[in-house]
Design a protein around this motif. Structure first.
Motif, PDB file in Angstrom:
ATOM      1  N   PRO A  90      -6.078 -10.582   1.612  1.00 55.19           N
ATOM      2  CA  PRO A  90      -5.696  -9.166   1.789  1.00 55.19           C
ATOM      3  C   PRO A  90      -5.542  -8.457   0.445  1.00 55.19           C
TER       4      PRO A  90
ATOM      5  N   THR B 145      -5.182  -4.207  -1.624  1.00 54.35           N
ATOM      6  CA  THR B 145      -5.084  -2.748  -1.591  1.00 54.35           C
ATOM      7  C   THR B 145      -5.600  -2.208  -2.920  1.00 54.35           C
TER       8      THR B 145
ATOM      9  N   PHE C 135      -5.649   1.239  -5.232  1.00 53.09           N
ATOM     10  CA  PHE C 135      -5.033   2.549  -5.427  1.00 53.09           C
ATOM     11  C   PHE C 135      -5.970   3.411  -6.282  1.00 53.09           C
TER      12      PHE C 135
ATOM     13  N   GLU D  70      -9.044   4.450  -5.289  1.00 55.29           N
ATOM     14  CA  GLU D  70     -10.343   3.779  -5.156  1.00 55.29           C
ATOM     15  C   GLU D  70     -11.513   4.651  -5.600  1.00 55.29           C
TER      16      GLU D  70
ATOM     17  N   LYS E 209      -3.335 -12.841  -2.117  1.00 52.03           N
ATOM     18  CA  LYS E 209      -3.184 -11.391  -1.986  1.00 52.03           C
ATOM     19  C   LYS E 209      -3.581 -10.750  -3.310  1.00 52.03           C
TER      20      LYS E 209
ATOM     21  N   ALA F  70      -4.494  -6.697  -5.559  1.00 49.56           N
ATOM     22  CA  ALA F  70      -4.423  -5.235  -5.643  1.00 49.56           C
ATOM     23  C   ALA F  70      -5.165  -4.787  -6.891  1.00 49.56           C
TER      24      ALA F  70
ATOM     25  N   ASN G 108       6.683  -1.622  -4.526  1.00 44.07           N
ATOM     26  CA  ASN G 108       5.771  -1.503  -3.388  1.00 44.07           C
ATOM     27  C   ASN G 108       5.053  -2.828  -3.145  1.00 44.07           C
TER      28      ASN G 108
ATOM     29  N   LEU H  46       2.485  -3.506  -1.378  1.00 46.65           N
ATOM     30  CA  LEU H  46       1.026  -3.394  -1.325  1.00 46.65           C
ATOM     31  C   LEU H  46       0.400  -3.549  -2.712  1.00 46.65           C
ATOM     32  N   SER H  47       1.150  -3.179  -3.752  1.00 37.16           N
ATOM     33  CA  SER H  47       0.647  -3.343  -5.124  1.00 37.16           C
ATOM     34  C   SER H  47       1.190  -4.605  -5.768  1.00 37.16           C
TER      35      SER H  47
END
Length: 465
Positions: free
Chosen positions: A85, A87, A89, A91, A113, A115, A383, A385-386
């Motif tokens: 997975p 993310t 930022f 993009e 994971k 980012a 965060n 996600l980062s």
């Protein structure tokens, strides 16, 4: 006593297979037993080859045991078919090459994971701005060559008008008290408790780097490394900086672990690529398991290099503060190009930040712009996600080669004059036009950090370029 003389044949005769265990054993013998008799040393080494499983984790013989227990020749590791997975930022502002580098890293068998930050661009191994969490494995090239590269900001209770009114004084301070590039060093390197660390005694490769590290203490690298005077603006009294709202003189520095970190990175990257050979597109992402001898040595050496980078910054800021005749009201620092053990989604993982700033909840940091654009004092939001990260700067929009070919000296002089910036050193590859717009980058990471203040460069010192 005669010097210990051991040959490959001596070890083969006592049962060693013809693989890398022989060279490792010879190195151990010369490092730890060079004053012992040949017969006694062979006795030690035979004990290891006869029962290698008993020596896993042993301080001297553990690495030999690991090599002996490798049941088969190392084969190229396959990448997973799917990505872990992730993310991204910002993009739309990131080149495809950087995204592809992240996608490759996410297919490593150890990846959990990832980012990519909005300043992202292509690098080696992980992209710059890349963050990757792995399980019980560290990727030396996921950390990078300049291990523990740092930002450090000192804030002084001095009116910013002094920079313009006493410009010669501040220019002279930077010229006289900062050193850059591979050859410049301080005339009198300071002493530091770091040089008493066990790693300089117990890791043979690191031991050889100690003298050079001492010589380079308090100096900065080339490229985008800098020390600069500028104007700090603290935006609110209600902050974690412990400095009232207002404008102050600040000193901001950016540099890393010098030759110490570069040599550590090269040595253990080579080992990782041999231990875990990967397909061509992922070849720089070889990893070291943390339960192996090499993995543990790299982890210790990496942390040593990170602490050394911090010591260099503190020495630089100490020298400048003394020359100013001032004491800082506050100091803020953070580093990138590093790996941390952190809890991610309830599991302890190794989080690599290649050109990315730690941004855990309420953690302070500095995100610089270019030499004519503001830097930002930030507070992390944590965060997930980062992976609790943010950008480490504006990020390049031109490679160094392209910048040198397309930007002229007259263009650089004009943009410096327009922004009231005095530049000491630097090449065209560090011109502000080679970088992304830091304001846009910051707008793309409002989910990651809060802004507490800014830093506007006024006198910038870099390598000659």
């Amino acid at each position: 006593m005669a010097k210990l003389k051991l040959k490959d044949k001596d070890l083969i005769d006592i049962g060693y297979p013809q693989n890398k265990s022989i060279s490792i054993a010879l190195d151990v013998a010369q490092t730890h037993f060079k004053k012992e008799t040949k017969q006694k040393v062979l006795g030690h080494l035979k004990g290891v080859v006869d029962n290698p499983e008993l020596f896993i984790g042993h301080g001297m013989f553990g690495k030999i045991a690991e090599a002996l227990l490798e049941a088969k020749k190392t084969e190229a590791r396959a990448l997973n078919a799917t990505r872990a997975p992730f993310t991204i930022f910002g993009e739309n502002e990131i080149e495809e090459g950087a995204k592809e580098q992240l996608f490759t890293a996410l297919k490593l068998p150890v990846s959990k994971k990832g980012a990519l930050m909005p300043d992202g661009h292509s690098g080696y191994g992980l992209p710059i701005g890349g963050v990757l969490a792995t399980e019980n494995a560290v990727i030396p090239y996921g950390v990078g060559v300049d291990i523990g590269c740092r930002m450090c900001l000192s804030i002084f209770d001095v009116d910013p008008s002094y920079i313009e009114g006493h410009q010669d004084k501040y220019v002279n301070i930077l010229q006289n008290h900062t050193k850059f590039g591979p050859n410049e060093v301080q005339k009198n390197p300071g002493d530091h408790e770091l040089f008493e660390r066990d790693e300089f005694r117990t890791i043979p490769f690191v031991k050889r780097l100690k003298d050079k590290a001492w010589q380079q203490l308090g100096s900065s690298g080339g490229g985008n490394h800098f020390v600069e005077f500028g104007i700090v603006e603290v935006l609110s009294d209600n902050n974690q900086i412990n400095v009232p709202a207002g404008k102050y003189v600040g000193v901001l520095s950016h540099s890393g672990s010098r030759g110490l970190g570069a040599n550590i990175a090269k040595n253990w990257t080579d080992l990782a690529m041999k231990h875990t050979p990967l397909p061509k597109e992922a070849r720089h992402l070889g990893w070291l398991d943390l339960d192996t001898h090499d993995g543990q040595e790299y982890w210790l050496a990496m942390n040593l290099a990170g602490d050394y980078a911090s010591a260099c910054h503190h020495d630089i800021h100490r020298r400048i503060a003394k020359a100013m005749g001032e004491r800082p009201m506050a100091m803020i620092e953070n580093h990138h190009n590093f790996a941390w053990k952190e809890i991610v989604d309830g599991q302890e993982l190794i989080v690599h930040r290649k050109g990315a700033t730690p941004a855990q909840e309420n953690v302070l940091g500095i995100i610089p712009g270019s030499m004519t654009a503001p830097g930002y004092i930030v507070k992390g939001k944590g965060n997930p996600l980062s992976l609790s990260s943010a950008s480490h700067g504006a990020g390049r929009q031109m490679s160094r080669t392209v910048a040198k070919k397309t930007i002229t000296q007259s263009e650089l002089k004009k943009v410096l004059k327009d922004n009231g910036v005095t530049l000491l050193g630097a090449g065209l590859d560090e011109a502000p036009m080679a970088y992304k717009d830091i304001r846009k980058v910051m707008a793309l990471q409002t989910e990651l950090v809060d802004v507490l203040g800014t830093f506007m460069p006024k006198i910038v010192r870099m390598d000659k370029g």
